[in-house]
Design an enzyme around this catalytic site. Structure first.
Site, PDB file in Angstrom:
ATOM      1  N   GLU A 114       0.830  -1.207   0.000  1.00 56.06           N
ATOM      2  CA  GLU A 114       0.000   0.000   0.000  1.00 56.06           C
ATOM      3  C   GLU A 114       0.869   1.263   0.000  1.00 56.06           C
ATOM      4  O   GLU A 114       0.563   2.234  -0.700  1.00 56.06           O
ATOM      5  CB  GLU A 114      -0.944  -0.011   1.201  1.00 56.06           C
ATOM      6  CG  GLU A 114      -2.002  -1.094   1.113  1.00 56.06           C
ATOM      7  CD  GLU A 114      -2.923  -1.105   2.308  1.00 56.06           C
ATOM      8  OE1 GLU A 114      -4.114  -0.781   2.137  1.00 56.06           O
ATOM      9  OE2 GLU A 114      -2.459  -1.435   3.424  1.00 56.06           O
ATOM     10  N   GLU A 134      -4.388 -10.439   3.529  1.00 57.16           N
ATOM     11  CA  GLU A 134      -5.444 -10.011   4.456  1.00 57.16           C
ATOM     12  C   GLU A 134      -6.541 -11.054   4.628  1.00 57.16           C
ATOM     13  O   GLU A 134      -7.094 -11.218   5.727  1.00 57.16           O
ATOM     14  CB  GLU A 134      -6.038  -8.679   3.977  1.00 57.16           C
ATOM     15  CG  GLU A 134      -5.161  -7.461   4.252  1.00 57.16           C
ATOM     16  CD  GLU A 134      -3.970  -7.337   3.320  1.00 57.16           C
ATOM     17  OE1 GLU A 134      -3.089  -6.507   3.593  1.00 57.16           O
ATOM     18  OE2 GLU A 134      -3.923  -8.076   2.301  1.00 57.16           O
TER      19      GLU A 134
END
Length: 263
Positions: A114, A134
């Site tokens: 990210e 995730e």
């Protein structure tokens, strides 16, 4: 930066370049709220002192993602507010005042991916691998990845990575659009510096327009985007620096572009 920040983020100037290092190699440079706040301090400093910046990871890995030990201790509202804070800080990189180039090696996972996606140019060496675990951790991206990474590689590919836990090699990530350059092992930082110096040599107003107008135009309708393009084209062309650079080109005082393989 205070002493606590200095242990988390390194900062140095090399001429017009700011070098910003994630400095938790024993933790594979995992990102926590403290790390992100220290990064914010370094980014703000770079925008005052430098014309371009390079973000890199100290040690073997760029960043193995979220510091899960810290994350597990947060109440629900704390997790929401923390995510929104990360959004604002990463947005200050993507839509700030100078270009950011990121050098990637080893793990580029979760929050590390990210962060890389918030930079303007991504350079990966052959040891880099990209992951979004995730789904396996029972969580969801929270540092802007659902917007930035999805726009780089597509939401279907991002969803695949999150659902299956697959990791992606740098050559494949380059094909997907997630990185701009792939270099031999150990050469990402030097390549990132070369690219950052090239960007730093541009007219500051042009750089500002490129890094701030392009992502906004992407979010507009075609007609609105074309209108903003016309405004930015006119504004950048009207600066004294643009006039001098154009005159230098017309008078053959600057080199013309060459084909990629030409000497």
């Amino acid at each position: 930066m205070d002493n606590g920040s200095e242990t988390l983020i390194s900062y140095a100037l090399e001429g017009d370049l700011a070098l910003i290092g994630l400095n938790r190699p024993a933790k594979r440079n995992a990102v926590s709220d403290r790390v992100v706040e220290a990064l914010h301090t370094a980014v703000e400093r770079a925008q005052q002192e430098a014309k371009a910046a390079v973000i890199f990871g100290e040690g073997v890995h760029f960043c193995a993602g979220l510091d899960l030990a810290e994350h597990m201790e947060k109440p629900l509202i704390g997790a929401v507010m923390g995510s929104r804070r990360w959004h604002r800080i990463f947005d200050g990189i993507e839509r700030g005042g100078i270009p950011f180039v990121v050098a990637l090696q080893g793990a580029v996972v979760g929050g590390g991916f990210e962060l890389a996606a918030a930079c303007h140019i991504r350079v990966a060496d052959k040891t880099a691998f990209f992951g979004l675990p995730e789904g396996q951790r029972g969580i969801f991206v929270g540092g802007g990845g659902s917007v930035r990474i999805a726009r780089l590689i597509g939401s279907q590919r991002m969803g695949d990575m999150m659902l299956t836990g697959r990791t992606v090699a740098p050559d494949q990530m380059e094909v997907w659009g997630g990185v701009s350059y792939v270099v031999p092992e150990g050469e990402a930082l030097e390549k990132a510096k070369v690219l950052a110096r090239q960007a730093a040599s541009n007219a500051p107003m042009s750089n500002y327009a490129i890094i701030n107008a392009l992502p906004r135009i992407r979010d507009m309708s075609s007609e609105d985007g074309l209108f903003v393009e016309s405004l930015m084209s006119s504004l950048t062309s009207a600066t004294p620096e643009a006039e001098e650079r154009l005159r230098a080109f017309l008078e053959k005082r600057t080199a013309r572009l060459k084909a990629p393989d030409s000497e």
